[in-house]
Design a protein around this motif. Sequence first.
Motif, PDB file in Angstrom:
ATOM      1  N   HIS A  57      -4.544  -0.496   7.787  1.00  0.00           N
ATOM      2  CA  HIS A  57      -5.565  -0.286   8.791  1.00  0.00           C
ATOM      3  C   HIS A  57      -5.386  -1.269   9.942  1.00  0.00           C
ATOM      4  O   HIS A  57      -5.419  -0.905  11.119  1.00  0.00           O
ATOM      5  CB  HIS A  57      -6.949  -0.454   8.144  1.00  0.00           C
ATOM      6  N   TYR A  62      -2.121  -0.633  11.766  1.00  0.00           N
ATOM      7  CA  TYR A  62      -2.281   0.555  12.573  1.00  0.00           C
ATOM      8  C   TYR A  62      -2.943   0.200  13.895  1.00  0.00           C
ATOM      9  O   TYR A  62      -2.514   0.617  14.954  1.00  0.00           O
ATOM     10  CB  TYR A  62      -3.120   1.575  11.793  1.00  0.00           C
ATOM     11  N   GLU A 111       0.854  -1.185   0.000  1.00  0.00           N
ATOM     12  CA  GLU A 111       0.000   0.000   0.000  1.00  0.00           C
ATOM     13  C   GLU A 111       0.888   1.232   0.000  1.00  0.00           C
ATOM     14  O   GLU A 111       2.013   1.192   0.498  1.00  0.00           O
ATOM     15  CB  GLU A 111      -0.939   0.005   1.223  1.00  0.00           C
ATOM     16  N   HIS A 149      -1.706   8.917   5.330  1.00  0.00           N
ATOM     17  CA  HIS A 149      -2.306   8.228   6.462  1.00  0.00           C
ATOM     18  C   HIS A 149      -3.822   8.092   6.292  1.00  0.00           C
ATOM     19  O   HIS A 149      -4.379   7.004   6.411  1.00  0.00           O
ATOM     20  CB  HIS A 149      -1.962   9.028   7.731  1.00  0.00           C
ATOM     21  N   ASP A 150      -4.464   9.181   5.967  1.00  0.00           N
ATOM     22  CA  ASP A 150      -5.914   9.161   5.866  1.00  0.00           C
ATOM     23  C   ASP A 150      -6.391   8.284   4.719  1.00  0.00           C
ATOM     24  O   ASP A 150      -7.352   7.527   4.862  1.00  0.00           O
ATOM     25  CB  ASP A 150      -6.450  10.594   5.698  1.00  0.00           C
ATOM     26  N   GLU A 151      -5.696   8.390   3.580  1.00  0.00           N
ATOM     27  CA  GLU A 151      -6.070   7.549   2.432  1.00  0.00           C
ATOM     28  C   GLU A 151      -6.012   6.075   2.795  1.00  0.00           C
ATOM     29  O   GLU A 151      -6.915   5.299   2.513  1.00  0.00           O
ATOM     30  CB  GLU A 151      -5.086   7.779   1.266  1.00  0.00           C
ATOM     31  N   LEU A 196      -5.959   4.642   5.772  1.00  0.00           N
ATOM     32  CA  LEU A 196      -6.932   4.231   6.790  1.00  0.00           C
ATOM     33  C   LEU A 196      -8.291   4.022   6.135  1.00  0.00           C
ATOM     34  O   LEU A 196      -8.999   3.064   6.418  1.00  0.00           O
ATOM     35  CB  LEU A 196      -7.045   5.290   7.878  1.00  0.00           C
ATOM     36  N   ALA A 197      -8.621   4.937   5.195  1.00  0.00           N
ATOM     37  CA  ALA A 197      -9.915   4.860   4.530  1.00  0.00           C
ATOM     38  C   ALA A 197     -10.032   3.587   3.697  1.00  0.00           C
ATOM     39  O   ALA A 197     -11.107   3.027   3.539  1.00  0.00           O
ATOM     40  CB  ALA A 197     -10.099   6.085   3.632  1.00  0.00           C
ATOM     41  N   ARG A 198      -8.862   3.116   3.231  1.00  0.00           N
ATOM     42  CA  ARG A 198      -8.886   1.904   2.399  1.00  0.00           C
ATOM     43  C   ARG A 198      -9.216   0.661   3.229  1.00  0.00           C
ATOM     44  O   ARG A 198      -9.592  -0.369   2.706  1.00  0.00           O
ATOM     45  CB  ARG A 198      -7.515   1.751   1.737  1.00  0.00           C
ATOM     46  N   ARG A 199      -9.027   0.757   4.556  1.00  0.00           N
ATOM     47  CA  ARG A 199      -9.285  -0.330   5.491  1.00  0.00           C
ATOM     48  C   ARG A 199      -8.628  -1.639   5.063  1.00  0.00           C
ATOM     49  O   ARG A 199      -9.209  -2.703   5.140  1.00  0.00           O
ATOM     50  CB  ARG A 199     -10.797  -0.547   5.669  1.00  0.00           C
TER      51      ARG A 199
END
Lengths: 597, 599
Positions: free
Chosen positions: B582, B585, B567, B571-573, B575-578
């Motif tokens: 994710h 993390y 990946e 960070h936000d991208e 995390l959003a991808r789960r």
Amino acid sequence: MSNLRYLIPYLRRYRWSLLAGLICAAFAASVSALGPYILRLAVDKLATGQLVLTSILGYGVMLIIVALADGVFRFIQRMMLAGVSYRIEYDLRTQLFAHYMRLDQAFFSRNHTGDLMARATNDLSAVRQLLGPGLNGTATAVLTFLAAAVLMLMMNVTLALIVMLLMPVTTVVFVLLGNRMRTAFTRVQDQFGVISTRVQEHFSGIRTIKAYAQEDAELAVFAAENERYRELNLRYVLLSGALWPAMTLCLGIVAALVLLVGGRLVVAGALTIGELVQFNAYLGLLTFPMIMLGWMVSLYQQASASMGRLMEVLRYQPAVVNPPDARPLPSPRGELEFRRVGLRYEEPADHATTALFPERRAEWMLRDLSIHVPAGHSLAIVGATGVGKTTLVNLLSRVRDPDEGQVLLDGIDVRTLDLGDLRRAIGYVPQETFLFSVPLRENVAFGVEGAHDAALDARIEHAVTVSRLANDLAQFPDGLDTMVGERGVTLSGGQKQRVSLARAILRNPPVLVLDDALSSVDTQTAAQILAGLREVMRGRTTVIIAQRIATVREVDQIVVLHDGQIIEQGNHSALLKLGGQYAAMYRRELLEAELSA
Amino acid sequence: MARGFDDDVILGKAYDGRLMRRMAVFVVPYWRQLALALALLFGAALTEIVPPLLVLQAIDGPISEGRLEGLWPIFALYVLVLVSNFALRYTHNYIINSAGQSVVMDLRKQLFQHLQRLSLSFHDRNPVGRLLTRITNDVDALNEFLTQGLVLILADLVTLLSIIGIMFFLNWRLALISLATLPILMLIVAIYQRMMRATYRLVRERLATINAFLNEQISGVLVTQLFGREVTSQRHFSGLSEAYLQANVRSLLIFAIFMPTVQLMAAIGTAAVLWGGGYGVMSGWASLGMLAAFVLYTERAFQPIRNLAERYTILQAAMASAERVVGVLDTTEEVRDPEQPVTLPQPVRGEIRLENVIFGYDPAEPVLKGINLHIPAGQAVAIVGATGAGKSSLVGLLARFYDVQGGRITLDGVDLRDLRQHELRQHIAAVPQDPVCFSGTIASNIRLHSATIDDARVRWAAEMVNAATFIERLPGGYEHEVRERGANLSLGQRQLLAFARALAFNPEVLLILDEATSSVDTATEALIQDALERMLQDRTSIIIAHRLSTIRHVDRIIVLHQGRVVEDGTHDELLARRGYYHRLYRLQFAEQGLGVAEH
């Protein structure tokens, strides 16, 4: 007063051998002083022309007989005196070892193995050097000097005084130079230490050096250290290079003076040529003993310092000892209790404090801690690294004693129990496994006293089965008889832990303590081991320290330690319901399992 | 110093031509000193044969003739000979040792230089202790060979031959009689040496066994105590000590027999001279003075013979050391500078590109399995992944501690392998996982031994990474003494010093291995985080992140899994991808939020 007084009891043990050696030394010295006397008789007869061939042969035979007698006495002298030195070395060495075996962990954590080894090797050898070559050499030197002095004084007082006063000058020169050499040599060795440390540090940190491309700068520093080493060495050579030439010079001047003064006496008729030859021969006889005496002084100084270091260890009293009126504990049940236990940190270690601005480290590691484990029940202790889990279970088998409160086994304070009985009652599998360089079988049977027979073999079989060591035996060339260590196989962390576990199981203890004992064993095997252990431990008390929740789930009582306190206590399901640290750890573990899948 | 307790040297050949030639390179520059030392030694050997001659002169001349005044010149000459002998020997000792020290210093520097050039894979394989032995003990053995071995053997031979020569010159019949016992004496010495060598080996072996056992028992003393085996161990130790005692007594026995035998041989020699000389005096072909001189010469001939045997052992030890030293010098470096190095286009920007990079410490088991990455100049990137995903290997490759096995890595478009390592590492600095400290001062730990970093820069770097506050509180401040491995500093302090070091060198690309320092308190942790953030500004940085807070400072996160990039994004991208990040993390960082310490 010198530390060497501590040697007196050892010397007394061998007083008869020492006495015999000294008597032989006296005989040898007297006999050897006779040789030059025979030479003189022969030369004088020759000079006056009174000699016939057969009588020369007679003098020759006498010389050989004197040498034979001298040889026999010296042989006995050496065997006795040096023999005693080896025996005393043996006595000291075994005593030191026995003492090491009695000392507590606090001692071993304060003193490096290297230092303890050095005492048992270098210091011991310095003491032996004094007793062996030292004593032997002094006896020879002093007695030969006395015997020669008597015979010289009988011939001519002037010449005798020249020899007797000038020969010891050699000794003095040796001592003076020797002392200055030692000072210079200490500097050389210190610098050698600096170089060694530099190399050690440099190559330990080679990543950093390479990362910043500092090789050339480091080489320059290393070269400078070496230059200093070279200079110090040359300063030392300035002294040491003079030592033996100076000895030769001193002795040579005495010989030249004897020739000059003696020659004049011969011309004056106060001395015969034979007597001059005899004086010359004594010079040869005394050369080595005089130098030896000088060496003795430095041997004495070294041995005294070394004996001091040996006594330092031998006089150290261990904190954990068997109480004088120890209570025997023939059949322990295994009920454990920590009653308001408090533990201080050990004397602060030199290294790695954790805070950036280290405050004085909190004195108490654990305080006011009480846990009760009924006989046959199980206890698990969890918590972060450094919280004091290991130290706590160490109290059970008295690796150390608590600073406050009590630890009780079957309701009795462990400090009043017979130490042997106490430790027999507790099977301890430590965090850091330790295997000896002996076959696996002996490592497993380490704690078993008595005969090794078929019954024991069956028990060993059982222990390795429960610890699942049996699974791996096929990997080893000789199965259980495979040698462990440098000269045999190297075991993996997990295998070591299983040997350690089998060792404890074999002792058949009413209490089993596992200090993170399965950390290197894979999860599946760990589960099998735990299942097997439950069988073995039925009706016995178990204490488990674990990093993995999976290991402690089925335990009767779980204690979570944090900041020197118990913050959670209960069984698995109760703690999960609590939703605190234990529950968080458990969730983390589940996630981890999921990730590695 | 660091002599091992059981490094029993197995002695082999005393002479090996190939090794001698290799070592000769280091000796040749000092040949003048060596030649002078040798000449002085020969001179000294010659002065040593004069005194018996003077005795002869004195007895046969002035003493027999009753001329008192004739003794003075002989005495004066005697003293002159003695003084010149002293002067010659002393000068020789000084010169030969000075040459020896120079040779050793050169050799040591050469070894050091060679060892530090060798690749990290060599250092991974060879424990520091072994390298230390090469640079210290083995080199010293060679010094001993030069100063104690080779030259003195020559000198002993010269002494022996000149004594024999002068004896024959004086009186061949007496010479034959006195030298008659010499071959027997040589034989006895040879037998003694042989027996002693065997026994001495036994003594050393048994001592090594004792020490190995002792070492093990001290290390495992807790187990012995807990299992109540103290007495058994003691019994075993007594047995080993007893065996050692026996070996020692045996060597004592050999020595105690040898010494009187030699004395006896000397007595027989003297008796023979007396008998032959006496006969000669009566028959008129010898004199009393000659008799005395021959007794003295016979004594002096023995010393060189005994020495020769002893020096043999020194030669053997030196050859063994030379073998090991040459072994190290012959090891070739795996990461090498190119024949024709390329220089980086100036100014260096710090753009990094990985193309299909494959690498494994064992080529059969690649850790990185085809990595493609482009990191624009000035970007801050975090690399995350589970243990064993290949994060540290990636950093090792970027600093060119190792070479890629496939694909290539470029800095500003230049393949790392086309650059000189020295140039590369002036622009890429790696902050190691374990903050390394050296003995010295705080300042020397920041600038290392670089001459280009002045005090002002050291202070600036320390201030930038929040280290100045603690440094100024230390006694002596920047000159505060740091002990070996930074033992007197806390982990947090060492971490900040490592950061300051990285900033002081001001590289365009910064590689940081961020260790999860669970044992650092929260106040220190905050300081470290703040320092990290400042270091990342305005430079390409790659961080192997273990901390949640670190992740927050970077522009981009790359997730490694089993040697591949799985990946890549913010960070936000991610995390959003789960996806993998994710989960990672949640595992690695979620609990730091909960305040549960790691273990």
